[in-house]
Design an enzyme around this catalytic site. Structure first.
Site, short mmCIF file in Angstrom:
data_model
loop_
_atom_site.label_atom_id
_atom_site.label_comp_id
_atom_site.label_asym_id
_atom_site.label_seq_id
_atom_site.Cartn_x
_atom_site.Cartn_y
_atom_site.Cartn_z
N HIS A 166 -23.17 28.59 -30.88
CA HIS A 166 -23.13 29.77 -30.03
C HIS A 166 -24.38 30.59 -30.33
O HIS A 166 -24.48 31.19 -31.40
CB HIS A 166 -21.85 30.58 -30.30
N GLU A 169 -24.85 34.11 -32.03
CA GLU A 169 -24.39 34.27 -33.42
C GLU A 169 -25.56 34.00 -34.37
O GLU A 169 -25.59 33.02 -35.11
CB GLU A 169 -23.20 33.34 -33.66
N HIS A 259 -20.90 30.05 -37.98
CA HIS A 259 -20.67 30.90 -36.80
C HIS A 259 -20.64 32.38 -37.17
O HIS A 259 -20.72 32.75 -38.33
CB HIS A 259 -19.32 30.54 -36.15
N GLU A 335 -17.15 31.74 -40.63
CA GLU A 335 -17.34 32.88 -39.73
C GLU A 335 -17.85 34.08 -40.52
O GLU A 335 -17.34 34.41 -41.59
CB GLU A 335 -16.02 33.24 -39.04
#
Length: 375
Positions: A166, A169, A259, A335
């Site tokens: 993504h 990010e 991410h 994350e």
């Protein structure tokens, strides 16, 4: 007064520039999709003026809950970024800031440019420990590069790390920069011990097209790469297709997919409890890895994160699930927050590029901690 975004990763639409205290803007959607949240633009001609910038369509973005307690970042030189007062009210994201110079940049998170990406690859190759290879071309014709670090012998454990599926990010590539700086340091004992037993395969940016286009979540044609791992195609998701083919060639013993999360203000890992091949061995490896990372970095925690899938319920189109099941290996999604890290808050900078980089450095410790148990 002028606002522009025609540069690497730029994203904004100007609605009104009539008054300093009522600058009206909109975030442009990713091409070919409804995803929107990433913004990055330049404001000129407003030095020492109290400015109120309103992102009118914030409520229509992919993760409107992500605006709660969020602070935008700003920079005068695109090197030093700091947080500025931001609030979310009535569906509008409002940034209030008095620029102290005639040119200032605002962004959703500290950017990581394509030039930085190319420099990172060049510096890694210059270490003498890293081989750079081209896996193929993206839909916009950019290079998809793989960094290979290690002896590449059959007995080596195979550690795969990918980042920025993504593109918005950007903390993910900051993380990779930190990990590489330590892994390629010949004076670092942990790095040397790892490279005695493992070969690392690292893709610093899985989505260079989306990164340059200023996308939040998709590639050039609006494909969310982290939903393509079960059946990628050269027409929609060549990035995943090429990486999968290389993984089949090398094998995988440990996989990390890096991410950022828009909503949760913590650093956390999402494991593979729901894949069909999950067993006691993988459960023990997951727990050992988490405990080692807790010791390596106080920025990491295990209380907050995604609810683990029930056995057999994993979404097999996700990278972590597909890789973990296909190769019966330890696999995690890491994350990091777009906001601050609520465990160790920093009012001036929040979570930023440097903290992401430091977490990347720390990641070598848990990798070393599980290395002898991966097979």
């Amino acid at each position: 007064m002028k606002i522009s975004s025609l540069f690497d990763a730029g994203n904004i639409e100007v609605v009104s520039l009539d008054r300093y205290d009522d600058i009206q803007l909109k975030i442009r959607k990713d091409n070919g999709s409804d995803f929107a949240q990433w913004f990055y633009f330049r404001l000129q001609g407003a030095a020492y003026q109290p400015c109120t910038l309103k992102l009118l369509n914030a409520h229509e973005c992919a993760y409107p809950d992500g605006w709660q307690d969020y602070q935008a970042v700003a920079s005068y030189d695109r090197t030093n970024w700091f947080r500025v007062p931001t609030r979310y009210e009535d569906g509008v994201l409002v940034i209030e800031h008095t620029p102290l110079a005639g040119s200032v940049y605002y962004a959703y998170f500290e950017p990581y440019s394509h030039e930085q990406h190319l420099n990172l690859i060049g510096q890694a190759q210059g270490s003498g420990l890293c081989q750079v290879s081209d896996l193929g071309s993206t839909l916009d014709g950019r290079d998809l590069n793989l960094l290979t670090i290690g002896h590449e012998v059959e007995s080596d454990l195979k550690v795969w790390i990918i980042a920025r599926q993504h593109p918005g990010e950007t903390m993910a590539e900051w993380f990779v920069e930190g990990l590489l700086s330590r892994l390629l340091d010949p004076q670092d004992a942990t790095a040397r011990a790892l490279l005695d037993h493992a070969t690392f395969y690292i893709v610093p940016n899985m989505n260079p097209d989306g990164s340059v286009r200023g996308h939040l979540r998709t590639n050039a044609v609006g494909t969310n790469l982290n939903r393509e791992w079960q059946s990628p195609s050269l027409e929609k998701s060549p990035e995943v297709y090429y990486v999968r083919e290389k993984m089949k060639e090398t094998g995988v013993d440990l996989f990390l997919d890096i991410h950022g999360d828009e909503t949760i203000p913590y650093v956390f890992l999402a494991g593979n409890d729901g894949i069909p091949s999950f067993d006691e061995r993988l459960a023990e490896l997951q727990e050992r890895f988490r405990q080692q990372l807790l010791l390596a970095s106080p920025d990491f925690q295990t209380e907050f994160g995604y609810t683990p899938d029930q056995f057999g319920d994993a979404n097999m189109t996700l990278a972590t699930a597909w890789v973990g099941h296909t190769f019966n290996c330890l696999a995690f999604t890491l994350e990091m927050p777009f906001k601050d890290n609520a465990n160790l808050p920093d009012d001036d900078f929040g979570w930023n590029g440097q903290r992401s980089l430091r977490l990347g450095e720390a990641m070598l410790t848990p990798i070393y901690g599980v290395l002898g148990r991966l097979r």
